[in-house]
Design a protein around this motif. Structure first.
Motif, PDB file in Angstrom:
ATOM      1  N   SER A 189      94.345  37.888 139.503  1.00 41.86           N
ATOM      2  CA  SER A 189      94.266  37.791 140.959  1.00 41.86           C
ATOM      3  C   SER A 189      95.046  38.976 141.518  1.00 41.86           C
ATOM      4  CB  SER A 189      94.869  36.476 141.466  1.00 41.86           C
ATOM      5  OG  SER A 189      94.064  35.385 141.038  1.00 41.86           O
ATOM      6  N   VAL A 190      94.565  39.521 142.614  1.00 40.81           N
ATOM      7  CA  VAL A 190      95.140  40.751 143.146  1.00 40.81           C
ATOM      8  C   VAL A 190      95.452  40.570 144.630  1.00 40.81           C
ATOM      9  CG1 VAL A 190      94.764  43.209 143.578  1.00 40.81           C
ATOM     10  CG2 VAL A 190      93.893  42.185 141.486  1.00 40.81           C
ATOM     11  N   THR A 191      96.586  41.132 145.055  1.00 39.46           N
ATOM     12  CA  THR A 191      96.907  41.222 146.478  1.00 39.46           C
ATOM     13  C   THR A 191      97.168  42.688 146.811  1.00 39.46           C
ATOM     14  OG1 THR A 191      99.280  40.908 146.133  1.00 39.46           O
ATOM     15  CG2 THR A 191      97.940  38.926 146.490  1.00 39.46           C
ATOM     16  N   VAL A 192      97.130  42.998 148.113  1.00 37.17           N
ATOM     17  CA  VAL A 192      97.429  44.353 148.558  1.00 37.17           C
ATOM     18  C   VAL A 192      98.415  44.283 149.714  1.00 37.17           C
ATOM     19  CG1 VAL A 192      95.211  45.339 147.855  1.00 37.17           C
ATOM     20  CG2 VAL A 192      95.476  44.424 150.176  1.00 37.17           C
ATOM     21  N   SER A 193      99.210  45.320 149.838  1.00 40.14           N
ATOM     22  CA  SER A 193     100.097  45.490 150.985  1.00 40.14           C
ATOM     23  C   SER A 193      99.550  46.655 151.809  1.00 40.14           C
ATOM     24  CB  SER A 193     101.519  45.796 150.540  1.00 40.14           C
ATOM     25  OG  SER A 193     102.041  44.721 149.772  1.00 40.14           O
ATOM     26  N   PHE A 216      96.590  51.157 152.224  1.00 38.06           N
ATOM     27  CA  PHE A 216      96.680  50.012 151.324  1.00 38.06           C
ATOM     28  C   PHE A 216      97.262  50.453 149.985  1.00 38.06           C
ATOM     29  CE2 PHE A 216      93.048  49.104 154.092  1.00 38.06           C
ATOM     30  CZ  PHE A 216      93.288  47.809 154.487  1.00 38.06           C
ATOM     31  N   ASP A 217      97.999  49.531 149.368  1.00 38.39           N
ATOM     32  CA  ASP A 217      98.477  49.767 148.005  1.00 38.39           C
ATOM     33  C   ASP A 217      98.355  48.446 147.241  1.00 38.39           C
ATOM     34  OD1 ASP A 217     100.097  51.826 146.247  1.00 38.39           O
ATOM     35  OD2 ASP A 217     100.939  49.824 145.878  1.00 38.39           O
ATOM     36  N   VAL A 218      97.793  48.519 146.029  1.00 40.53           N
ATOM     37  CA  VAL A 218      97.594  47.319 145.210  1.00 40.53           C
ATOM     38  C   VAL A 218      98.957  46.855 144.689  1.00 40.53           C
ATOM     39  CG1 VAL A 218      96.409  46.314 143.240  1.00 40.53           C
ATOM     40  CG2 VAL A 218      95.301  48.154 144.572  1.00 40.53           C
ATOM     41  N   ASP A 219      99.268  45.575 144.920  1.00 39.44           N
ATOM     42  CA  ASP A 219     100.568  45.040 144.476  1.00 39.44           C
ATOM     43  C   ASP A 219     100.578  44.877 142.961  1.00 39.44           C
ATOM     44  OD1 ASP A 219     101.382  44.903 147.118  1.00 39.44           O
ATOM     45  OD2 ASP A 219     100.606  42.868 147.387  1.00 39.44           O
TER      46      ASP A 219
END
Length: 586
Positions: free
Chosen positions: A541-545, A462-465
């Protein structure tokens, strides 16, 4: 004055006076002087010792009157005994006499009637020197009094003196009652008259050894006390005529030995890198033997006033390891320690409303003692012992338990410190997740296992966008808080047997043993939703790839690198998505 005795008897008339050795100087034992006196109290026969003592010669003592030989004072004292012996009664008494040289001696005097033709013709006198014997008796009495004074002055000691008949001459000391005896029950009696057969068998050979000049030491448990006993001869210049037993309470010394032996065992466990739970189990086992109680435990104080039993010995179907809320009125010793910080004793009350206390009573326990364990200046927990009798738990036991707890603090503290260091070395300090080193060790093991079994193994990276913009906009402390929350949410979706770790920066990795790539992708998407679906704040707000790969696609050496490539592809395709790595050859 005396007792009737046959004495010397010659029934033939005209028999001469009895023959008496002329010199008993070579006689073994106390010197004895002998003579014969007729009814007129004139001397007929005297040996050389009597002759020399009173200053006569062999020629002039014969025919001398008894008063001339003894002197006026001694003769006056002998008159009643003379009358009695001439009446046929054997007489014995003690006489103090001064010899011709001016020396004073004490004699045991015997006048024995000499019978002929049914009547007393005279008497035989025997003077046995008691001077040395009396001096020895005085010395023995003085020695006995010194032994008495010594025994009275030292706590937890008693002294016994016995003679060659194994008769107790002295029995003195504060510790004598611990053995169940008094001086009156022993003094003047032989061991065969006052001791039980089992105890006679124990002491008799040791007493005889002391009278032969030997010294023997042995130990004996009496109730909860331990005594060291030594039997030895009484020092004397002549033949040994008495033995001595000195008993000393060595309970405290023995307890210290046992304590240090127990701590050595615990230290060995620490050296073997056993964890806190294992060390605590050893401590509870040691407490059982050290304090001779029926139950022992180590408890841990945790948040919200809870007390958790981390080790209980022996295991119990009713009293098991568990957690309860502590409060001062519970009646449990551990709760009293939690509330006061000091060692405490609890006596269980039959009318108590406390469930834990009632459980102890139902299980047959009547009292407990607990002492605090402090680690790094904070209350860590307590050691607890429980007994089925109130007598087993007392202030002395509580003091010993407190000393033991202080030593256990070092053991627990060292174990805890080592565990903390180990945790720090294997854990990411910010998020609390396993760090890259720990992850790599686990990955190596899982890849070997998968190779051996042929089972699937997947990896998700995982990496935080756009994490840099969070740091730039809100600061690094906010960025750290975001990473910590992401770690918490990711940990929440990880199942038993899997590992969620932080590789570094804003990158996390998920190891899924037994899961193929397609299932791992679904899990990764679910993890991404747990992060993106709930804002971190009104402004954030946070998304991850994520990139997914499994061993079916690449070799073990390529697994992590392939997952990174899939992650790069997810970023390239617009972020907030999960991509499975597909090998060009597939």
């Amino acid at each position: 004055m005396g007792t009737q005795a046959v004495g010397y008897s010659m029934d033939q008339p005209g028999e001469p006076a009895p023959a008496i050795s002329q010199d008993h100087a070579g006689h073994h034992g106390p010197p004895t002087m002998m003579g014969y006196w007729d009814r007129n109290l004139t001397n007929a026969v005297a040996d050389g010792a009597l002759t020399r003592w009173f200053g006569f010669t062999e020629a002039n003592i014969r025919g001398a009157h008894l008063s001339d030989v003894l002197g006026p004072v001694a003769y006056q004292a002998s008159i009643p005994h003379v009358a009695a012996v001439l009446g046929g009664t054997e007489e014995h008494w003690t006489l103090r006499s001064r010899g011709i040289s001016g020396e004073n001696r004490t004699f045991h005097v015997s006048f024995v009637p000499y019978w002929t033709e049914g009547s007393v013709a005279g008497f035989v006198s025997l003077f046995t020197d008691l001077t040395l014997t009396l001096a020895g008796e005085r010395q023995a009495k003085q020695d006995a009094e010194r032994y008495r004074a010594l025994a009275r002055s030292i706590p937890s000691v008693f002294v016994l003196l016995f003679d060659t008949d194994l008769r107790y001459i002295v029995a003195e000391g504060q510790a004598l009652k611990t053995f169940g005896y008094t001086a009156d029950e022993l003094e003047g009696r032989t061991i065969f008259e006052c001791l039980p057969d089992k105890l006679i068998a124990e002491v008799e050979p040791r007493y005889w050894g002391a009278l032969r000049g030997e010294e023997t030491t042995w130990s004996r448990d009496v109730g909860s006390r331990t005594f060291s006993l030594t039997a030895c001869p009484v020092a004397t210049e002549g033949p040994i005529s008495a033995g001595m037993v000195v008993a000393m309470d060595i309970t405290r010394a023995r307890q210290k030995e046992q304590t240090w032996a127990a701590l050595h065992e615990i230290s060995t466990a620490i050296a073997r890198n056993e964890d806190t739970a294992s060390v605590s189990a050893r401590v509870s086992d040691v407490l059982l033997g050290l304090f001779r109680v029926e139950k022992a435990s180590v408890v841990r104080f945790i948040e919200q006033d809870e007390v958790r039993a981390v080790a209980v010995s022996p295991p119990d179907a009713v009293i098991v390891q568990g957690t309860h809320k502590s409060h001062a009125g519970s009646g449990l010793a551990a709760d009293a320690v939690r509330c006061s910080g000091a060692a405490a004793i609890s006596r269980y009350a039959p009318d108590s409303n406390c469930i834990a206390e009632a459980t102890m009573l139902t299980s047959g326990f009547r009292s407990s003692a607990a002492a605090p364990i402090n680690v790094a200046g904070e209350a860590w927990g307590a050691v607890v012992i429980s007994a089925r009798s109130n007598e087993r738990i007392n202030a002395d036991v509580l003091g010993r338990l407190s000393e033991f707890a202080t030593l256990v603090e070092i053991a627990i503290g060292n174990t805890q410190a080592r565990a903390d260091l180990e945790h720090q070395a294997r854990t990411d300090a910010l998020t609390g997740l396993p760090n890259r080193r720990t992850f790599q060790e686990r990955l190596d093991r899982e890849m070997q296992g998968a190779a051996d079994t042929g089972g699937p193994l997947s990896l998700v990276v995982f990496d935080v966008d756009r994490f840099k913009s969070i740091n730039d906009t809100f600061g690094h402390s906010t960025g750290d808080a975001v990473l910590t929350e992401i770690a918490r949410r990711l940990q929440g979706v990880s199942r038993d047997g899997e590992m969620m770790a932080r590789l570094g920066g804003e990158e996390f990795v998920w190891l899924l043993p037994g899961v193929p790539a397609d299932s791992a992708r679904l899990a990764a998407e679910h993890a991404g939703e747990s992060i993106s679906s709930v804002p971190f704040s009104e402004q954030i707000s946070v998304t991850v790839s994520s990139g997914v790969c499994d061993l079916a696609t690449v070799t073990a050496a390529e697994l992590l690198d392939a997952a990174d490539r899939a992650l790069f592809e997810a970023k390239r395709q617009g972020r907030n998505r999960s991509i499975v790595y597909r090998s060009p050859r597939h």
